[in-house]
Design an enzyme around this catalytic site. Structure first.
Site, PDB file in Angstrom:
ATOM      1  N   LYS A  83       1.004  -1.235  -0.293  1.00  0.00           N
ATOM      2  CA  LYS A  83      -0.082   0.042   0.159  1.00  0.00           C
ATOM      3  C   LYS A  83       0.901   1.282   0.017  1.00  0.00           C
ATOM      4  CE  LYS A  83      -3.886  -2.186   2.094  1.00  0.00           C
ATOM      5  NZ  LYS A  83      -4.635  -2.635   3.490  1.00  0.00           N
ATOM      6  N   GLN A 134      -4.971  -1.384   9.800  1.00  0.00           N
ATOM      7  CA  GLN A 134      -5.030  -2.859   9.059  1.00  0.00           C
ATOM      8  C   GLN A 134      -5.496  -3.757  10.075  1.00  0.00           C
ATOM      9  OE1 GLN A 134      -3.393  -3.304   5.905  1.00  0.00           O
ATOM     10  NE2 GLN A 134      -4.455  -5.526   6.146  1.00  0.00           N
ATOM     11  N   ASP A 137     -11.470   2.889   4.083  1.00  0.00           N
ATOM     12  CA  ASP A 137     -11.747   1.202   4.099  1.00  0.00           C
ATOM     13  C   ASP A 137     -13.271   1.336   3.878  1.00  0.00           C
ATOM     14  OD1 ASP A 137      -9.941  -0.493   3.768  1.00  0.00           O
ATOM     15  OD2 ASP A 137      -9.622  -0.510   5.953  1.00  0.00           O
TER      16      ASP A 137
END
Ligand code: NDP
Length: 296
Positions: free
Chosen positions: A53, A97, A120
């Site tokens: 990422k 995460q 997200d």
């Protein structure tokens, strides 16, 4: 046209579009979109995702801020970091995460992120907005699947879509997105009866299960579009040698003989997820300046 849907190639073109939007806002508004990624602990798969990422964020011309915290990090420390990032004008996207270590409550952490920076799309506000058909941050994996489907089919209106899997991160938001596109949507899960028969009625079949090669040829209608979200690491004998390989939830070799389109694993949905994360970060940056959303 080949029936293999090349997510790797599509993701590269999406990242190129992201870069154009990044360059534009950097020039016009003197702001560079920034993505902050929080990693707690040392889960090896998470470390790889976070590294990728960060690399792709920088390649797209954005700022990447990585916060690596010890596995024993306290709730207060983590929530304080999120608070700091929420208030930081250089940060347009915040991602924590998952999975988090057991002593931390994932829902609490996700819901502490400013919904506008929740790239997200997991914050309860964004879930509500998506489910009521309003402008929101859309979870990256289902968004990636949707872009691949629209690229292949154009309008999805009236299509019969079956999604296998009802998780909050893939199955449910995928269903919301397809409903918004006027598909007739069915969600299957571990308690679904006659699942093969149900799946074989689908024009669009999305598999997000986590069971290696579960979907076979007899589950798929001829000409259907099959999107394989699954990522499973298994041992397989290749040329007489046992190897660790990555497979999806679909038996690719068998299903590709009859599918109208199918995503491979690797090289299908996976690369789209990170590309959509970058796209969401740019969208968040545009919104923060009162500009209309970039078109991806
Ligand atoms: P979850 O484990 O959260 O959900 C799996 C779903 O599959 C559940 O709803 C479960 O049903 C259902 N299921 C399990 N077994 C069966 C079965 N035998 N028949 C029918 N349904 C079944 O998984 P995720 O949604 O998080 O992920 C799914 C897969 O996608 C995983 O392989 C994951 O690694 C991958 N993934 C890939 C991403 C990418 O970027 N490509 C991103 C995210 C995930 P029930 O609810 O009844 O238990």
């Amino acid at each position: 046209m080949t029936n293999i849907i090349n997510g790797k190639e599509f993701a590269a073109s999406l990242r190129a579009k992201v870069k154009v939007y990044v360059d534009e806002i950097t020039k016009k508004e003197n702001v560079t979109p920034g993505l902050a990624v929080i990693l707690v602990g040392e889960d090896p798969a998470s470390q790889v995702y976070v590294r990728n990422k960060g690399k792709q964020t920088i390649e797209a011309g954005m700022n990447s801020y990585e916060h690596k915290l010890d596995a024993s990090t306290s709730r207060e420390t983590l929530l304080n970091l999120v608070k700091k990032l929420n208030a930081d004008d250089n940060v347009h996207g915040i991602l924590c995460q998952l999975p988090l270590p057991d002593h931390l409550n994932e829902e609490e952490v996700i819901n502490s992120i400013d919904p506008k920076k929740d790239v997200d799309g997991f914050h309860i506000s964004n879930v509500g907005l998506l489910n009521t058909g309003q402008k929101s941050m859309v979870p990256c994996t289902p968004l990636g699947c949707l872009l691949l489907l629209k690229d292949r089919l154009g309008s999805l209106s009236g299509k019969n879509a079956v999604i296998i899997g009802r998780s909050n991160i893939v199955g449910k938001p995928m269903a919301s997105l397809l409903l918004k596109e006027s598909c007739t949507v069915t969600i299957a899960h571990s308690r679904t009866k006659n699942i093969e028969e149900l799946c074989s009625t689908a024009d669009i079949l999305v598999a997000a299960v986590g069971r290696p090669e579960m979907v076979n040829k007899n589950w798929v209608k001829e000409g259907a579009i099959v999107i394989d979200v699954g990522i499973n690491r298994i041992k397989k004998t290749v040329d007489g040698e046992e190897k660790n390989v990555l497979v999806g939830d679909v038996n690719f070799a068998a299903v590709k003989e009859i599918a109208g389109g199918i995503t491979p694993v690797p090289g299908g949905v996976g690369p789209m997820t990170i590309a959509c994360l970058l796209a969401n970060t740019v969208t968040s940056c545009y919104r923060s300046r009162g500009l209309s959303d970039p078109e991806f």
